[in-house]
Design a protein around this motif. Structure first.
Motif, short mmCIF file in Angstrom:
data_model
loop_
_atom_site.label_atom_id
_atom_site.label_comp_id
_atom_site.label_asym_id
_atom_site.label_seq_id
_atom_site.Cartn_x
_atom_site.Cartn_y
_atom_site.Cartn_z
N UNK A 1 0.67 -1.35 0.04
CA UNK A 1 0.03 0.01 -0.10
C UNK A 1 0.95 1.24 0.03
N UNK A 2 2.04 1.38 0.87
CA UNK A 2 2.77 2.51 0.66
C UNK A 2 3.28 2.97 -0.84
N UNK A 3 3.42 1.83 -1.42
CA UNK A 3 4.08 2.06 -2.93
C UNK A 3 2.96 2.13 -3.94
N UNK A 4 1.67 2.29 -3.70
CA UNK A 4 0.53 2.35 -4.39
C UNK A 4 0.97 3.27 -5.57
N UNK A 5 1.32 4.45 -5.50
CA UNK A 5 1.31 5.32 -6.52
C UNK A 5 2.71 4.85 -7.42
N UNK A 6 3.72 4.56 -6.86
CA UNK A 6 4.90 4.09 -7.59
C UNK A 6 4.60 2.84 -8.50
N UNK A 7 3.72 1.73 -8.02
CA UNK A 7 3.23 0.95 -8.77
C UNK A 7 2.36 1.19 -10.17
N UNK A 8 1.34 1.98 -9.73
CA UNK A 8 0.62 2.29 -10.93
C UNK A 8 1.39 3.23 -12.14
N UNK A 9 2.16 4.36 -11.43
CA UNK A 9 2.89 4.90 -12.24
C UNK A 9 3.92 4.19 -13.17
#
Length: 516
Positions: A453-461
């Motif tokens: 969850x903390x890496x949510x934006x990084x994964x989607x980007x």
């Protein structure tokens, strides 16, 4: 003599432990892109699969169960070693009459040891089969046809829709199986039971799958009123109705009256008809979208262990077994219809990266809100939406929509995302997505663990725009399998639910107790 004696089969119930197109499913629901299930031992290269045979013996002294392990090679022919002529069963067959005749060219004289005698390679057997044996023979033919399509990849003609592409684990095999289902699948709906508990259910809430399925099945071409022609038997109770009308929050044991209702119903059917006892419930099914469905199914041990349970709350940590159970979607229909719920703009007109709005239900959402609520304009995570902001409009503006578990794993957000053209982001533990025996969810959704969850934006980007467009288009294509139609349309959610039940029925072979 061994071959001939083998024709009188015991009461076997067969279950497999490999992929759905070898007539089984998974315990974790996870797939890789080859269509194999993780955490499972893959089959041998020759196509074989480990199967478990359980012999169920029903008698006056109670039930006994023996387990045997065998190897079953799916590449071998499913035809019996000797030719069998199938004829329609008569209403009654005298067990004392000889029902098996063997014709050969041999003389009736006993041969001497010095003579040479040639036995015919294929003796002809004329045998009268029961209704169940005829039904099982035709199911065996369907298995063979699906298996051949799975291996050859040959496609069948269909004027409405031809499944294709990576959204399916094996599109030709699914298509062939679906056509076989349409051709022969029959369901008996027990007529016992009175409304509002039986033959009734909600059609306009997050539990709408219960009422919609019951009503549509009772008026569909798949229903038969002849139990001898049925492949499966439906227990038409609504768990949501049981909770609404029987649940007493002030009772010291609020489970007891609800479970007793189901227990009494199954006892009634088992005493009145032979079909439950014949398979110990393995060819019976229930359907529930209520969170308490799995627990209420425990009211009858055989219902929990043997029967097909079509559940929205498909949680493997609570006893959901994909090899026999069916995961169905939770669909919220506020007005009982999908009018205005389906459709959305193209990928280029979605400025928001990812969206979620929801209360603090369960252990996952607090973590999500703690990390992302009001932290980043690209990550629109809210406990409550600002006044005047539309939930569905936010989904239509977003590329990705987060679908976390609440107190239970099921959520209508997955279908809402598909309806609006938003790619679902699944954050769930122990969850088997709907129709994952057929659909490759990784091709049109994103799965993220709680730890990520903390890496949510990084994964989607990290997902390229080209890949995002592919996934979004696949989601629009797969949407037809989750649409609620009145009347039902081919390949919609009603038919996909039936197809998953059909696959589970192909997983078992039921024999008459008289064959023991």
């Amino acid at each position: 003599f061994v071959a001939l004696m083998g024709l009188k089969s015991p009461n076997w119930v067969l279950s497999s432990s490999y992929n759905p197109w070898a007539w089984s499913s998974v315990s974790s629901g996870e797939h890789d892109f080859l269509g194999n299930f993780k955490d499972f031992v893959p089959p041998p290269e020759n196509g074989g699969a480990g199967l478990e045979l359980r012999r169920r013996v029903v008698g006056g002294g109670g039930e006994k169960e023996e387990a045997l392990s065998v190897d079953y090679n799916l590449n071998h022919s499913v035809a019996p070693p000797l030719g069998v002529e199938v004829s329609e069963a008569e209403p009654f067959v005298d067990k004392k009459e000889e029902s098996l005749k063997i014709t050969t060219n041999r003389s009736s004289d006993f041969p001497s040891f010095n003579d040479t005698h040639v036995l015919p390679l294929s003796p002809k057997i004329i045998r009268k089969l029961s209704n169940l044996q005829i039904l099982e023979t035709r199911l065996q033919q369907a298995r063979a046809a699906i298996r051949d399509t799975q291996q050859s990849g040959n496609r069948s003609y269909d004027p409405d829709y031809i499944p294709t592409g990576p959204i399916y684990w094996n599109a030709p095999a699914f298509h062939k199986s679906y056509l076989e289902m349409e051709k022969q699948f029959k369901v008996l709906v027990y007529e016992e039971g009175e409304q509002p508990i039986f033959h009734n259910g909600p059609c306009g809430s997050i539990y709408s799958m219960e009422g919609n399925f019951i009503y549509k099945l009772e008026t569909s071409k798949f229903r038969t009123r002849d139990p001898e022609k049925a492949h499966v038997y439906f227990l038409p109770f609504s768990v949501t109705s049981i909770v609404h009308f029987i649940y007493d929050r002030n009772s010291r044991d609020h489970w007891l009256p609800m479970k007793q209702t189901v227990r009494d119903y199954v006892d009634l059917l088992a005493a009145k008809y032979p079909y439950w006892n014949r398979s110990l419930g393995a060819d019976h099914f229930m359907l529930s979208c209520h969170d308490w469905g799995p627990e209420i199914s425990k009211s009858v041990p055989e219902l929990f262990k043997n029967s097909i349970r079509a559940l929205c709350n498909a949680n493997t940590s609570e006893g959901f077994r994909p090899s026999k159970d069916v995961s169905i979607p939770e669909i919220n229909l506020p007005g009982g219809r999908t009018n205005g719920l389906i459709g959305g703009p193209s990928p280029s007109k979605r400025p928001i990266l990812v969206f979620f709005a929801g209360g603090l239900h369960g252990p996952i959402r607090p973590i999500l809100l703690d990390h992302w609520e009001n932290k980043d304009p690209d990550v629109q995570v809210h406990k409550y939406l600002p006044k005047g902001v539309s939930y569905s409009a936010m989904m239509r503006k977003s590329k990705y929509c987060i679908c976390p578990s609440g107190y239970e794993v099921a959520s209508p957000r997955m279908v809402e995302a598909l309806y609006t053209g938003c790619i679902p982001v699944l954050i769930k533990d122990h969850y088997v997505p709907p129709f994952s025996d057929v659909l490759n969810w990784k091709s049109f959704s994103v799965e993220i663990s709680v730890e990520e969850i903390p890496n949510l934006k990084k994964i989607l980007m990290g997902i390229s725009n080209r890949q995002y467009i592919r996934m979004q288009r696949r989601g629009v294509t797969v949407r037809r399998h989750f649409e609620v139609n009145l009347p039902p349309k081919r390949y919609d959610v009603f038919h996909m639910t039936l197809h998953s039940i059909w696959l589970r029925r192909l997983n078992i072979r039921v024999h008459d107790v008289d064959d023991l």
